[in-house]
Design an enzyme around this catalytic site. Sequence first.
Site, PDB file in Angstrom:
ATOM      1  CG  ASP A 418      -1.615   1.282   1.303  1.00  0.00           C
ATOM      2  OD1 ASP A 418      -2.593   1.638   0.450  1.00  0.00           O
ATOM      3  OD2 ASP A 418      -1.867   1.968   2.416  1.00  0.00           O
ATOM      4  CD  GLU A 527     -13.178  14.871   8.855  1.00  0.00           C
ATOM      5  OE1 GLU A 527     -13.407  14.177   9.880  1.00  0.00           O
ATOM      6  OE2 GLU A 527     -13.997  15.348   8.068  1.00  0.00           O
ATOM      7  CG  PHE A 575     -15.525  10.998   2.999  1.00  0.00           C
ATOM      8  CD1 PHE A 575     -15.692  11.642   2.177  1.00  0.00           C
ATOM      9  CD2 PHE A 575     -15.089   9.373   3.125  1.00  0.00           C
ATOM     10  CE1 PHE A 575     -14.870  11.826   0.672  1.00  0.00           C
ATOM     11  CE2 PHE A 575     -14.207   9.205   2.177  1.00  0.00           C
ATOM     12  CZ  PHE A 575     -13.625  10.020   1.051  1.00  0.00           C
ATOM     13  CE  LYS A 598     -14.192  17.324   5.002  1.00  0.00           C
ATOM     14  NZ  LYS A 598     -13.108  17.547   5.557  1.00  0.00           N
ATOM     15  CB  THR A 712      -1.836   3.924  -4.223  1.00  0.00           C
ATOM     16  OG1 THR A 712      -2.336   4.949  -3.483  1.00  0.00           O
ATOM     17  CG2 THR A 712      -1.136   3.985  -5.365  1.00  0.00           C
ATOM     18  CG  ASP A 714      -2.681   8.485  -3.545  1.00  0.00           C
ATOM     19  OD1 ASP A 714      -3.938   8.728  -3.130  1.00  0.00           O
ATOM     20  OD2 ASP A 714      -1.068   8.490  -2.484  1.00  0.00           O
TER      21      ASP A 714
END
Length: 1124
Positions: A418, A527, A575, A598, A712, A714
């Site tokens: 990860d 956060e 979320f 957001k 990942t 991302d």
Amino acid sequence: MAAWRGSRSGGDGLQSVEHISSSRTVRLGKVQPQAPGHRTVFCNDRDANALAKFKGNSVSTTKYDVFTFLPKGLFEQFRRVANLYFLMISILSCTPVSPVSPITNVLPLTLVLLVSLIKEAWEDWKRFQNDMAINNSTIEVLQDQKWVLTPWKKLQVGDIVKVKQDGFFPADLLFLASTNPDGICYIETANLDGETNLKIRKALEKTWDYVTPEKVCEFKGEVQCEQPNNSLYTFTGNLIINKQTLPLSPNQLLLRGCSLRNTDYIVGAVIFTGHETKVMMNSMKIPSKRSTLEKKLDKLILTLFCVLFCMCLLGAIGSGVFINRKYYYLRFDKSEKQFDPDNRFVVAILTFFTLITLYSPIIPISLYVSVEMIKFIQSTQFINNDLSMYHAESNTPALARTSNLNEELGQVEYIFSDKTGTLTRNLMEFFKCSIGGEVYGTGVSEIEMGTAQRTGAKIETQKQSNTAREKGFNFDDARLMRGAWRNEPNPEACKEFFKCLAICHTVLPEGDESPEKIRYQAASPDESALVTAAKNFGFFFYKRSPTTIYVRESHVEKMGKVQDVPYEILNVLEFNSTRKRQSVVCRYPDGRLVLYCKGADTVIYERLVDGDNELKRITREHLEQFGASGLRTLCLAYRNLSSDVYESWNEKYIQAKSSLRDREKKLDEVAELIEKELILIGCTAIEDKLQEGVPACIETLSRAGIKIWVLTGDKMETAINIAYACKLINNSMKQFIISSETDAVREIEDRGDQVELARFMKELVKNELKRCNEEAQQYLLSVPRSKLALVIDGKCLMYALDPSLRVMLLNLSMNCSAVVCCRVSPLQKAQVTSLVRKGANRITLSIGDGANDVSMIQAAHVGVGISGQEGMQAVMASDFAIAQFRFLTDLLLVHGRWSYHRICKVVTYFFYKNLTFTLTQFWFTFQTGFSGQRLYDDWFQSLYNVIFTALPVIIIGLFDKDVSATLSKQYPELYKEGIRNAFFKWRVVATWAFFAIYQSLVLYYFVVASSNRAINSSGKMFGLWDVSTMAFTCVVVTVNLRLLMMCNTITRWHHISVGGSILAWFVFVFIYSGVILPKEQENIYLVIYVLMSTFYFYFALILVPVAALFCDFVYLGVQRWFFP
């Protein structure tokens, strides 16, 4: 309450857990939700609940009880093929066909089973004690208008309980009231998911008053809720009180195993008890894993069994041929069927079974026990206590959670890692932002520095101001600090940006209400960093109640003015992994209604109001720029709401929230109705720095022949730049990039035709894989041979994992030194791991730190959990736990390599010493007319493996090392021997078998031939038992000395164990020969004393082992000099 640490589920936050639970339900827990329906609980009414026959609150985590221990324990032991084989041999030895006493085989088997059962009993006893401690813990229960201390095990569904501060919840409770205002309480869920940050729970307003026993007695509510299930983060139900139906959510549920914090006490009603509580339904067992070497050991045992069968078959045929009436002096008797010359076939059959018991030591009974003991000590004493894998900052040592896979660590070829929290620190810092199309923040990220170093570009790094930076805030731009934002071209956008940061979250403030002393408890580091940023920009969130957020705003109306502003929180749309966004509907003091949102750029952009395309374009460019710098991005947006629109929507929201079925799905659908026509404010960029030593670790592992894949969630740009920064990818590599972010794909996506999109994507991925494979073959044939790297995103990976394309993907990735998969889901991580494990049949290791890595960790041969910022879910599902990625170097190159070497030596040595011993008996059979006459005394055969050769092999399994830990890391190429499995190939086994045959011939024939003319002090020739005792002495000395020859390092423990084993034989035989035994066992009486009174004994004791080991000595010398 440490007992709860074994009952965690895979989930550190809603995002990760929901995805796993929906796609991997079978893996989450052993008990699955019941059939659709609901349970009705009558609070404070035991008689009414008695009809439903709910389960009690007593729990048991033991494997056995008094009645099942013996049958179940023995069943577990005899699941092993070897133990089953020895049981068969023991039964055969009790029959008339056995030439040996039953004790020969029964004793070793009994000892092995006894040790294993004692170990099982001890572990289960500890579990039982733990259960008893928990079941007998006391809790205050309402009885007759007063609180009465009652053991947890006597709690029943519907009881009203009182839990004090720092106490644990004894069951799953419906939260009714607390001593805090507004009916809130704070809980810690560390025993559930490893998270230490506090979470807020809020009771329904109608039940706030039920605090005192007098008042609680009046409470007669009826709860209709879902059936018991293992979903930790969902709960659906209704409370019917005074003919009014109130919806219940996870906010009103207090789970067993959690503890109460910052609250004097709470009052709750028991909903689920015992094994029906969510934590117990999640107590899953990690999938049982067996090492590759252990599986190969099974094949070796099978081979030995085949050898045994052939030896017995040869002996059986020989006996059938040999038996003849011409040997009248042997006095064959028809009454004994095994020696009836008139029935040769029966003779052969019976001799076959006789020889099986005689040659049974060829398969070592003590092998499994010895290997288990060695692995256990390796794990608990060496891995767990290694200071080079101890992380001082977090006070975390390495932890081997299983001892089954030690040697597997020495053969790993593929690592699946990860990124966030594993390669990076998961300590988020607010770094840059884009507001109204303008970029703010002057810092240079680690990834940008790495990119510059790669391209040779120069980056001007501005000097950081000397002011101390707050944790989570690493932003430097005077244009936004200390109210300077008022002078920017877009001050209104800046104000909305800061307010969104300060209001749109679920953070809890702790401590003094001052900017310096306040602490934020957040569900994620991201956060916390965003709220800390808002504070530094002058929008200080300092207080929260269930319905209001208080923000201390500076410089809003005019420079220098500070005012406390309360914002009423009307709704929180939380979320999750499907929504990828979080929204808050709030009311300003002046009555203005605003929705702040957001989330990920992909979902926010889909919901923006039409128009202002220039701002969207510029912000998207900024997002890509931040992503290229390795920063984590979030988009911020808002929407002004009219009262009519909000009221209409809120009715639907309340209706969805009250739904008993598919509540989560309905809430998501309702959220879609209001999360639209959003106005883009800007985006945030958070830096997650690389962990210390990651680039050096990856470089070392690559030199060791290990291929590393990064999986990942991302963006592709972020993932590639992280890969460059940690030296996974470099400029000398040929990169293959398979991406769905192309104009052609976007065009089809805009049309909305999903069928056409799927067809196009599959064709695109097929063509890309074909092209990359062709190019890869060319590069691999080129001189010099260049390394390859593959980068693929989640959408393309989904199609590449299709059965028709899977082989192409596997072939391409197997030729790559590094693979980066971005935008992948937890399920895809597991699929990729399984692809290499099963498709390529290579040994894999997965490493991660969060709940979304659990399935990947369990799919690999070896799972490693990082005990980091995301709770302990990955650790609880792993085989080994470490605090930092860089510790993989020690875990694999040092402990893994040593364990592999040691276990290989132990197994091959066991094979050698038992084959040598059995073959001496086999050669003797040829001189006894294949009659099954035994060469050795029963006790010699029984104790050969248990005492006379047991300890040295354990010592070599613990202390042998060819190079030191420092050299193992300095020359990682040595690790490649394990990847090639160089020490446990059939060639190695065949070499040992050759020397075993040679030594057995020397040991047997040298002793027999030399004893033909030997006489004792009385002038008598040596008999059978004199010769066999001499031969056995030579065998014990030879195999123990051979062990010393195979050691790379010899310590005092080696001398003690080898010397002690030989000494143990002499002590035993002195005592055994000096005792008068029953007639059938009196063979050995005074034999050793007679032998040792002759010169022959000492001459043979020196000459025979030297002759037997001569070939080994020459072989090792040649190998060391010419083939080191």
